[in-house]
Scaffold this motif. Sequence first.
Motif, mmCIF file in Angstrom:
data_model
loop_
_atom_site.group_PDB
_atom_site.id
_atom_site.type_symbol
_atom_site.label_atom_id
_atom_site.label_comp_id
_atom_site.label_asym_id
_atom_site.label_seq_id
_atom_site.Cartn_x
_atom_site.Cartn_y
_atom_site.Cartn_z
ATOM 1 N N SER A 1 0.727 -1.487 0.087
ATOM 2 C CA SER A 1 -0.473 -0.579 -0.107
ATOM 3 C C SER A 1 1.146 1.291 0.193
ATOM 4 O O SER A 1 0.960 2.711 -0.273
ATOM 5 C CB SER A 1 -1.150 -0.013 1.080
ATOM 6 O OG SER A 1 -2.168 -0.212 0.907
ATOM 7 N N THR B 1 -6.371 2.068 0.151
ATOM 8 C CA THR B 1 -5.493 1.072 -1.281
ATOM 9 C C THR B 1 -5.747 -0.475 -0.895
ATOM 10 O O THR B 1 -5.438 -0.674 -1.916
ATOM 11 C CB THR B 1 -3.928 1.740 -0.672
ATOM 12 O OG1 THR B 1 -3.454 1.624 0.336
ATOM 13 C CG2 THR B 1 -3.742 3.193 -1.506
ATOM 14 N N TRP B 2 -6.356 -0.936 -0.093
ATOM 15 C CA TRP B 2 -6.374 -2.127 0.552
ATOM 16 C C TRP B 2 -7.340 -2.185 -0.587
ATOM 17 O O TRP B 2 -6.794 -4.198 -1.521
ATOM 18 C CB TRP B 2 -7.462 -2.775 1.426
ATOM 19 C CG TRP B 2 -5.711 -2.396 2.535
ATOM 20 C CD1 TRP B 2 -5.885 -4.275 2.998
ATOM 21 C CD2 TRP B 2 -4.875 -2.049 3.452
ATOM 22 N NE1 TRP B 2 -4.749 -4.403 3.958
ATOM 23 C CE2 TRP B 2 -4.380 -3.260 3.879
ATOM 24 C CE3 TRP B 2 -4.284 -0.939 3.632
ATOM 25 C CZ2 TRP B 2 -3.106 -2.513 4.953
ATOM 26 C CZ3 TRP B 2 -3.419 -0.261 4.386
ATOM 27 C CH2 TRP B 2 -2.629 -1.480 4.687
#
Length: 543
Positions: free
Chosen positions: A344, A489-490
């Motif tokens: 990330s 971001t995951w």
Amino acid sequence: MFRCKTAWFSNSVPEDHLDLWTQEGGSITGWREADYLFSADATCPDTKRIFESKDYIWNKVTVLHSLFLSTCEKRQSVKSVCIGHYVLPPASVQDEVRKVVGRLIWEREDEETAAQNQQKTLSLSEVEHSEEEVRGSICEASDTESSESEALLWEHLKSPVSCMAPGYVSIENLPKYSGDLHDLGVGSVMAQENLSVVLHAKGDLRLETRPVPEPGPNEVLLQMHSVGICGSDVHYWQNGRIGDFVLKKPMVLGHEAAGRVVKVGSAVIHLKPGDRVAIEPGVPREMDEFFKGGQYNLSPTIFFCATPPDDGNLCRYYTHSANFCYKLPDNVTFEEGALIEPLSVGIHACRRAGVTLGSTVLICGAGPIGLVSLLVAKAMGASKVIITDLFAERLGMAKELGADFQLTVKKDDAPQQLAKTVEDTLGAQPQITIECTGVESCIQTALYATRSGGVVMLVGLGAPMATVPLVNAAVREVDIRGVFRYCNTWPMAIAMLSSGKVNVKPLVTHRFPLEQAVQAFETTRQGLGIKVMLKCDENDQSP
């Protein structure tokens, strides 16, 4: 009471006890397949106090559930002592093993309730009838028993269940308890064993057993599986602080993590026990302006795992906000889930830098963050990526991961000369530079190397003050941008991993069980390999 249950007896158990067992309908088998294990050799008072069987108490025969021995056998890192024909951990860890067994043996509320109800309806004639049956059974088992022993035995047997030895659980209730231990393969939630890696002060890293936490309404309880060691974890260990974040009380380390849901809070609807999840370690505490603007990572009150004063997740069990736990697809491993955290950082850096199709990129530093930045840059369409490092081994890994050019540097290399070498290698100055070391000379190289109108991303954290060619960058309109961790971001990272567009598996070069955490931290401190992964589930050490 043990009718139709298989059992294993040690050789020292008298023959008449074996006969009595089979007469009651039980069978005898090897201990690994047995439901119960019997031994007359037990000498540990604590063991007798906990595991004595009501039916055999007059002969002082110890009864163990086979799960107890299995637990002992799995704890290879714990030195055990032999007692008779079974293994019992030393006193220092008996509590820990008991917690693994959990309420299977130690809870008896249901039986007490049943006994109380039964006592109300049990007539005197029924008691007398039961007495005759038991006395007959005793005579068949051993006609040499003294009348005194028989009397003591009967006094114990005719007592209500609530007077049984502490912690006794009947066969009738056993399936309910043992089911808790095997459901979903996640172990006993009730087991209050929570081995944790705790930093007490600079240089003072310890393994401690803490209570298993209870999830709040919007939280989930996780059985941790894989946790990576980050450079920040080592920095806290060695220095007791990072910038303004100062260790003032014991703190659990770890923030690169994945695990399995064991229990969900009352308000959680999108996760259930058994779900495999990756953990985003930064959770906003309030809906402030940063949260509303989608930059929750910049919230000054954000919770972040293993950043003082917030505990991390390098432990057996951990609670976390359910909204920041992301389900993993079946084809994504726990280790890949843990590596989403460093991945990330690369995603956030490449997004802010504007990496796109055809971009030319310089990456300073081929450590874990430099390598994930390389992976993301190539996945986002970068046409050429050149990466620098002091160590040829890391550059070799970078080549395997897709770097187009690798440049070995030395500590005394002049920044402007390095910038010229980068330009000569690429055939032009890079449009984007991602600086992942935090070293002053590398920042200088990044600014000199980036083409006019380009972007320099400062990812690595070094000294609070640095001397850099700021005017050179300013007159060439080189944008200098920073990143603070990541946000949003995951989902992208999981999609990258699941689709195969990004492969982070080669980054894991060392694995250690949680019990060897200190050795794992030392391996990371020495700079060996790329990513060191700790395995927190003692029953599952797979990736």
